[in-house]
Design an enzyme around this catalytic site. Structure first.
Site, PDB file in Angstrom:
ATOM      1  N   THR A  54       6.230 -34.120 -10.870  1.00 55.31           N
ATOM      2  CA  THR A  54       6.276 -32.694 -11.208  1.00 55.31           C
ATOM      3  C   THR A  54       4.824 -32.212 -11.312  1.00 55.31           C
ATOM      4  O   THR A  54       4.254 -31.807 -10.315  1.00 55.31           O
ATOM      5  CB  THR A  54       7.088 -32.433 -12.492  1.00 55.31           C
ATOM      6  OG1 THR A  54       6.621 -33.284 -13.531  1.00 55.31           O
ATOM      7  CG2 THR A  54       8.570 -32.658 -12.262  1.00 55.31           C
ATOM      8  N   THR A  59       9.960 -36.012 -21.437  1.00 56.01           N
ATOM      9  CA  THR A  59       9.792 -35.726 -20.021  1.00 56.01           C
ATOM     10  C   THR A  59       9.262 -36.904 -19.213  1.00 56.01           C
ATOM     11  O   THR A  59       8.876 -36.735 -18.073  1.00 56.01           O
ATOM     12  CB  THR A  59       8.856 -34.511 -19.819  1.00 56.01           C
ATOM     13  OG1 THR A  59       7.579 -34.826 -20.384  1.00 56.01           O
ATOM     14  CG2 THR A  59       9.425 -33.273 -20.464  1.00 56.01           C
ATOM     15  N   LYS A  70       7.107 -40.909 -13.470  1.00 54.92           N
ATOM     16  CA  LYS A  70       6.443 -39.612 -13.472  1.00 54.92           C
ATOM     17  C   LYS A  70       6.223 -39.215 -14.913  1.00 54.92           C
ATOM     18  O   LYS A  70       6.933 -39.649 -15.801  1.00 54.92           O
ATOM     19  CB  LYS A  70       7.230 -38.545 -12.713  1.00 54.92           C
ATOM     20  CG  LYS A  70       8.601 -38.172 -13.229  1.00 54.92           C
ATOM     21  CD  LYS A  70       8.792 -37.244 -14.392  1.00 54.92           C
ATOM     22  CE  LYS A  70       8.060 -35.967 -14.393  1.00 54.92           C
ATOM     23  NZ  LYS A  70       8.231 -35.203 -15.652  1.00 54.92           N
TER      24      LYS A  70
END
Length: 181
Positions: free
Chosen positions: A140, A177, A166
């Site tokens: 991202t 996240t 990620k």
């Protein structure tokens, strides 16, 4: 023993960027996971937790980038299960053998028409990509792809370990996240 596939599904705002990644094991593999500690979590996290509680194995991990499927309520969960069904049908796998994950924009529902078109392409491209391609497809805001692999020789044979992830310093709050496969 593992095959990779990445495709452009159209989930991201950047046209032509691979945003759907898949890794498939030739055989059922032992599976374990560490999930976010947040009380609030996305539909794929909820589904993945439930799957691994029932059966600690999987054949595939599928991650889309661009749409997090977080803050999407019951419809988000339905969409998550449907993505697994679409992929399972295309790959000729039981949908419950596919661990789902999503990263990206929060609050937006997944583009299910794009999933329906991407699933057969994902299956057709299986084995044509690498762990680095997978790591790039799930990025991202990362500055670079993160992946590593090692081969370890044991008395009982050789094992291979690979990991792709990620997250650009985004393990807070409570690993919300960070994504790894």
């Amino acid at each position: 023993g593992y095959s990779f596939s990445v495709v452009v599904a159209g989930f991201r705002s950047e046209p032509g960027r691979c945003d759907l990644a898949l890794v498939v094991s030739d055989t059922p593999a032992s599976a374990a996971a560490v999930f976010t500690l947040n009380r609030f979590c996305a539909a794929p996290v909820q589904v993945g937790r439930e799957m691994l509680k029932k059966r600690p194995q999987a054949r595939a991990i599928m991650i889309n980038s661009g749409q997090a499927n977080a803050s999407t309520g019951a419809k988000g969960r339905e969409n998550c299960l449907e993505t697994m069904r679409l992929a399972g049908e295309a790959l000729k796998l039981d949908p419950e053998d596919i661990l789902p994950a999503s990263t990206g924009v929060i609050g937006a529902h997944i583009k299910m028409d794009a999933w329906a078109q991407a699933a057969p392409k994902l299956a057709a491209a299986l084995g044509e990509h690498s762990a680095e391609d997978f790591a790039k497809a799930i990025m991202t805001t990362d500055a670079f792809p993160k992946f590593s692999s090692r081969e370890v020789k044991l008395s009982s044979g050789v094992i291979r370990i690979a990991g792709m992830c990620k997250g650009a310093g985004m393990i807070c709050p409570n690993m919300a996240t960070m994504l790894c496969a």
